[in-house]
Write an enzyme that holds these catalytic residues in place. Sequence first.
Site, PDB file in Angstrom:
ATOM      1  N   LYS A 218      -4.028 -13.184   4.930  1.00  0.00           N
ATOM      2  CA  LYS A 218      -3.247 -12.582   3.860  1.00  0.00           C
ATOM      3  C   LYS A 218      -1.788 -12.741   3.944  1.00  0.00           C
ATOM      4  CE  LYS A 218      -3.292  -8.931   0.191  1.00  0.00           C
ATOM      5  NZ  LYS A 218      -3.840  -7.253   0.763  1.00  0.00           N
ATOM      6  N   SER A 295      -6.224  -7.318  -3.673  1.00  0.00           N
ATOM      7  CA  SER A 295      -5.040  -7.994  -4.463  1.00  0.00           C
ATOM      8  C   SER A 295      -4.934  -9.101  -2.548  1.00  0.00           C
ATOM      9  CB  SER A 295      -4.107  -7.475  -3.416  1.00  0.00           C
ATOM     10  OG  SER A 295      -4.268  -6.734  -2.653  1.00  0.00           O
ATOM     11  N   SER A 319      -8.920  -3.941  -2.250  1.00  0.00           N
ATOM     12  CA  SER A 319      -8.071  -5.013  -1.962  1.00  0.00           C
ATOM     13  C   SER A 319      -8.622  -6.000  -1.343  1.00  0.00           C
ATOM     14  CB  SER A 319      -6.075  -4.723  -1.691  1.00  0.00           C
ATOM     15  OG  SER A 319      -5.906  -3.554  -2.790  1.00  0.00           O
TER      16      SER A 319
END
Length: 620
Positions: A218, A295, A319
């Site tokens: 990420k 996310s 997330s």
Amino acid sequence: MLVSAPVVLAGAIHSASGTGGSGGPAVQMAEDPEERSSLLGAAPPAAGENLPGTVAADCPPPPRAPPRPRTPPPRTTAESAGPEQQCSAGTRNTFTARWQRWLVRGFVALVGVLVVRPFTYLTYLATPRKRLPPIDNPILTMQAQDIARAVRTRKLRAEDVVTAFVDRINAVNPVVNAVVDQRFTDALRDAKDIDARLDAGDESLKDLPLLGVPITVKESIAVKGMSFRGGMPCREGEERCADADAETVARLRAAGAVPLCVTNTPEACLWWESFNDYTGSTRNPYDSRLTAGGSSGGEGALLGSAASVLGVGSDVAGSCRLPAYFCCVAGHKPTPGVVPWLGHAPECDDPKWPDFFTQAPMARYVADLPLALKVLAGDKAAELRLDEKVDLKSVRVLYIESEPPTSVSDAVTGEVRACMTRAVQHLRAQGLDVQPLKLAGLEDAFFSGALLMLQLRRVRTVHFDPQRPDSLHLAWSELFRFLTCRSKCTLHSVVAGVLFYLARFTPQSVLRKADAHRTLLLARLQAALGQDAVLLYPSMPAPAHRIGLFWRRLLNTSYFMIFNLLGMPVTQVPFGLGTTSGLPVGLQVAANRYQDRLSLSVARELETAFGGWVPPHCKA
């Protein structure tokens, strides 16, 4: 992690009205006494006797006990909560009134009907659906542990493995839009170095558990030399590339893994769809008109596209688990404090931050999660006892089909309910003790989680001022710039700043009630789970939806947020594709703190039984 304005509205209403609380038992099992007793591993209770860990509806008085002090110390953990305390607690299960929850739910629904649904539907109709290219290399469908074993035994060369995944990323990224920055040339150089050392007989590589395994990370997690801004706009003259690896990435490299790229995230990781003004929206590999979630949406999209086999995301309100659910892959939120949280953007030095936030492994296969978690946890892996073999038949299984109808979230749809039914039937057929659980207090899971998370201080988002670290004054100026079309920030990031600011004015009485609700809910669930049980819980009421529709469905994040609120480990397990929508479906498997191995073991059993990851529909 963004929470809607209705949260602050509800807090103000609650404070003004002074209402809240509903009666009823704290923890309920099935109506049959034998079912209740088997759920808690005890003999059926005698007439007039309370079941340990549960509360009878009439709350009979406890047995005679020695006199207690006038002001006894509070007992908040499951271990210290006796029958008397549980009974008295059962008379106050929520801190908001039903009408307040319906008001918030109605407000969000009204905004959804008038604005969100029409806009997202028109965008959906105007967006052509793109399909992924076919998977043409068998390496792409291998498990991470099998890749490492093949490289270690020279059945595969690390260079061939990395090349296969680099080619796949280049092929699918025009469809899913997941990559922010890449290091493909350096990754191939790393792979060639592994091959050269193995060819030379370097024995030091033979014990590396992830030798030659390509990984993706990420973008909000530091990878040396890669973009590291968490989707946030850069201030003038500011460079946002990582000058060193985060500890999690360093541990994966030391275990032999080869980072390939960093992937998309919403601005400051403050939304459940992966969109920012620099990379755009990450799209779902199963339907490019739908969201991949957030996310950690870039990770979910690449894993689901067979362009990655192992990734690193983060989890503060689902997330990591939400993108895993939407993209038919696996994710695990570990016990808090086991995996390092530093090296993440945005950072936060609030001492409560690690209670809610953790970096988290994501994988295409549940079978690879224990290995990844063991590497990420480092010295603390021993606390999780991941190497201990779990006898599944000794694991008790509780399940909750849906959040209560009096909560602000939606009830689960038929596809999701069918997943739960199949899981329950399968585990019972395998000889496990499987029972339903009714957990009082779930109605307020969203509000207590949202209010407490919004109290976190010094979160380094775009609204953070280093000169005034405890002030959020920049939130209002950014809102003005947004309203005058001069802001570089996205709508959800601007709204988040305002909410963090407004949340500071939440009355202390409301915060105390929210914290008491969290403590009580944790004690009840810990008492029910003990050290030998898992909880099956829906991931979301429905599969993936249109991009932008989360403004209507954000209250459903309580299905994920509850486990961050309670600090419990939880695994997202894919169940293949739904029979109606044709989109990924799955469930969460939670366990008590430091019992990660139980949730991972049950999740792996369910993955094996129901297929787990299924390749997306590809071009002919």
